[in-house]
Design a protein around this motif. Structure first.
Motif, PDB file in Angstrom:
ATOM      1  N   PRO A 178       0.796  -0.978  -0.075  1.00  0.00           N
ATOM      2  CA  PRO A 178       0.086  -0.018   0.080  1.00  0.00           C
ATOM      3  C   PRO A 178       0.792   1.332  -0.042  1.00  0.00           C
ATOM      4  O   PRO A 178       1.786   1.449   0.691  1.00  0.00           O
ATOM      5  N   ARG A 193       4.355   5.953   2.491  1.00  0.00           N
ATOM      6  CA  ARG A 193       4.701   7.220   2.963  1.00  0.00           C
ATOM      7  C   ARG A 193       4.520   7.291   4.386  1.00  0.00           C
ATOM      8  O   ARG A 193       5.050   8.312   4.951  1.00  0.00           O
ATOM      9  N   ALA A 194       3.773   6.690   5.250  1.00  0.00           N
ATOM     10  CA  ALA A 194       3.854   6.744   6.604  1.00  0.00           C
ATOM     11  C   ALA A 194       5.385   6.447   7.040  1.00  0.00           C
ATOM     12  O   ALA A 194       5.771   7.187   7.882  1.00  0.00           O
ATOM     13  N   ALA A 195       5.947   5.459   6.604  1.00  0.00           N
ATOM     14  CA  ALA A 195       7.274   5.025   6.897  1.00  0.00           C
ATOM     15  C   ALA A 195       8.144   6.261   6.682  1.00  0.00           C
ATOM     16  O   ALA A 195       9.081   6.601   7.485  1.00  0.00           O
ATOM     17  N   ILE A 208       0.437   4.229   1.074  1.00  0.00           N
ATOM     18  CA  ILE A 208       0.078   4.949   2.265  1.00  0.00           C
ATOM     19  C   ILE A 208       1.210   4.360   3.351  1.00  0.00           C
ATOM     20  O   ILE A 208       1.490   5.110   4.273  1.00  0.00           O
ATOM     21  N   ARG A 209       1.387   3.139   3.197  1.00  0.00           N
ATOM     22  CA  ARG A 209       2.228   2.423   4.333  1.00  0.00           C
ATOM     23  C   ARG A 209       3.529   2.888   4.034  1.00  0.00           C
ATOM     24  O   ARG A 209       4.367   3.181   5.042  1.00  0.00           O
ATOM     25  N   VAL A 261       9.587  -2.344   4.946  1.00  0.00           N
ATOM     26  CA  VAL A 261       8.107  -1.954   4.582  1.00  0.00           C
ATOM     27  C   VAL A 261       7.741  -2.883   3.422  1.00  0.00           C
ATOM     28  O   VAL A 261       6.532  -3.581   3.344  1.00  0.00           O
TER      29      VAL A 261
END
Lengths: 252, 261
Positions: free
Chosen positions: A145, A150-152, A147-148, A166
């Motif tokens: 994903p 991006r979150a990282a 956003i995963r 990730v």
């Protein structure tokens, strides 16, 4: 609940064996479909003179080596095609083409190139396993994903952290699925290769049995394939379940 | 990093459309967010709010204009700005338990195990999940997962939390609790919040500043409010109600305009 399941399993096996037994010598000639008793006798005989172990050993060695090699290549190339745009654009078209060519179809060519030696068999099995692993791995890497990632990045991950911490863990369930499918393909590959060009192995045993009119040997071959396929797949399932507990992904 | 204001100046964003044309999603957005404020961007669905947040986060570049912290331009994602996503199941790391998720940022910052543990304990406690550190995301409800995402962001000690409709996917009761609790957390931590929502009530409940967006395409800022409602904020307060209908009519205007097009 558990007892009920066990009962149904017993009934299932009994019915299957019963149908086989009664059809042997009635619906089918016993010289073509031997009864479970004569197959069991043959099995004991082949264990006794160690002939079975020679065939089984040859096949398993080919599967283990070919599968390991195929998975190694499949994961490596799969990660590259999934993660690197350039690699994907360059490598994927020919691979998409190749995945439509079943391993069996390559056997004549492989025999012409490598002869009937072991290398050709490793090639067939690696090819069969590698393709399955490769496409699953690439799909897994690609399906991370956004956003995963991006979150990282927000949390201070550098590019190589994102990949190792990730993208790869996100792809892991797909990779394991690929490894499991590839195991089944390895069994198919080894039998096909041995049927056409070998002097040992389960595939050879099955093929040879028609030449020497020994139907029970053929069924011993089936028995070995079914049994070892089942055992390895179950082992795999248990392993995956252990590894995937963190993902809570039910594996069929 | 010490800064005073987050500035968006003339931010515009174009996307290439499938038919080969260009869609202008945002046009000339200019905003100033003061440090420590709770700044909410309110607008109808599809007006480009999330695009604007992605630009502030540094995930996407602006086509025109730019974002800066004082005079330092934002050029990419950074640990000074952390995003809280609505899609929490994908935002969390499913193979890590709650504690490991919270410790991800500190780990990236090369903090030792001890320091990391202190941080995760502190922030899990802050969001009320101190007993659930060993649980994995799939074992937790949507609201609990969102708490973990908030704790994970705070443990990284960013200056600004960028929140993209963080509570929109939750059930009404969970949402209400989290809104109230999050306002407390904001009070305690003093973070600057850049918050996106399409929920007027939520905006009025939480924010110190509220920018209402015009409908897309070419969305921009319609009006900015400073919110000084009496605490604790309540919809039964006449000022709250008056402001609510004022903002509602602005949004309705935009929805009408979008339909007429």
């Amino acid at each position: 609940m558990y007892a009920g399941k066990l009962a149904r399993l017993s009934v299932s096996i009994l019915v299957f064996t019963g149908v086989w037994w009664t059809s042997s010598g009635t619906f089918f000639e016993a010289a073509i479909v031997p009864s479970p008793v004569s197959v069991a006798g043959k099995l004991t005989e082949m264990i006794g003179n160690a002939e079975l172990f020679a065939h089984l050993g040859a096949s398993l060695r080919r599967i283990v080596l070919g599968y390991a090699l195929g998975c190694l290549i499949g994961i490596t190339v799969g990660v590259a095609t999934g993660a690197i745009r350039l690699a994907r654009d360059l490598i994927e078209p020919p691979l998409e083409f190749c995945r439509n060519i079943p391993p069996v179809a390559l056997i004549p060519l492989v025999v012409s190139i490598f002869g009937i030696g072991e290398i050709g068999k490793y090639f067939i099995i690696s090819y069969a396993a590698g393709i399955a692993v490769l496409f699953n791995t690439a799909a897994g890497v690609l399906s991370t994903p956004q956003i995963r990632v991006r979150a990282a990045l927000c949390l201070g991950a550098r590019k190589r952290d994102v990949f190792a911490r990730v993208v790869l863990p996100s792809a892991w369930p797909h990779i394991l699925t690929g490894l499991r499918i590839a195991l089944g393909f390895s069994f198919m590959g080894v039998v096909a290769a041995e049927m056409l060009a070998a002097d040992q192995g389960i595939g050879f045993l099955i093929m040879q049995s028609t030449n020497i009119i020994a139907p029970a040997e053929m069924f011993v071959g089936f028995l070995m394939l079914g049994t070892f396929g089942l055992i390895t797949d179950q082992l795999f399932r248990v392993t995956i379940h252990r590894l995937m507990r963190r993902y809570m992904i039910p594996m069929a | 990093m010490s800064w005073r204001v987050l500035r968006l100046e003339g931010v515009g964003k174009d996307f290439d459309r499938a038919d080969g044309g260009v869609a202008q999603v945002l046009r000339d957005v200019t905003l100033t967010v003061e440090r420590g404020s709770f700044f909410t961007l309110l607008g109808p669905s599809g007006c480009g709010k999330s695009t604007l947040l992605n630009i502030v986060a540094g995930f996407e570049g602006a086509t025109t204009g730019g974002v800066s912290l004082d005079d330092t331009p934002v050029t990419g994602p950074g640990t000074d700005r952390t995003v809280i996503f609505q899609d929490v199941s994908n935002a969390l790391f499913p193979w890590m338990n709650a504690r490991e998720n919270v410790e991800f940022g500190p780990k990236m910052a090369r903090l030792g195990a001890r320091a990391r543990q202190e941080l995760s304990e502190k922030y899990l406690r802050l969001v009320g999940l101190d007993a659930d550190g060993g649980k994995f995301p799939f074992e937790l409800s949507g609201g609990m997962k969102q708490r973990i995402q908030i704790a994970r962001a705070l443990a990284n000690d960013p200056d600004i939390l960028l929140m993209d409709e963080p509570f929109a996917a939750l059930d009404a009761i969970t949402k209400k609790h989290l809104q109230v609790e999050f306002r407390k957390i904001w009070n305690e931590t003093g973070k600057t919040i850049f918050y996106i929502t399409h929920d007027i009530f939520e905006a009025l409940l939480l924010s110190t500043h509220l920018a209402v967006m015009t409908a897309g395409p070419e969305a921009g800022i319609k009006e900015i409010f400073q919110i000084d409602l009496k605490e604790p904020r309540s919809p039964s307060n006449p000022d709250f109600a008056a402001l609510y209908s004022r903002v509602e009519s602005l949004i309705d205007e935009e929805v009408q305009r979008m339909r007429a097009r």
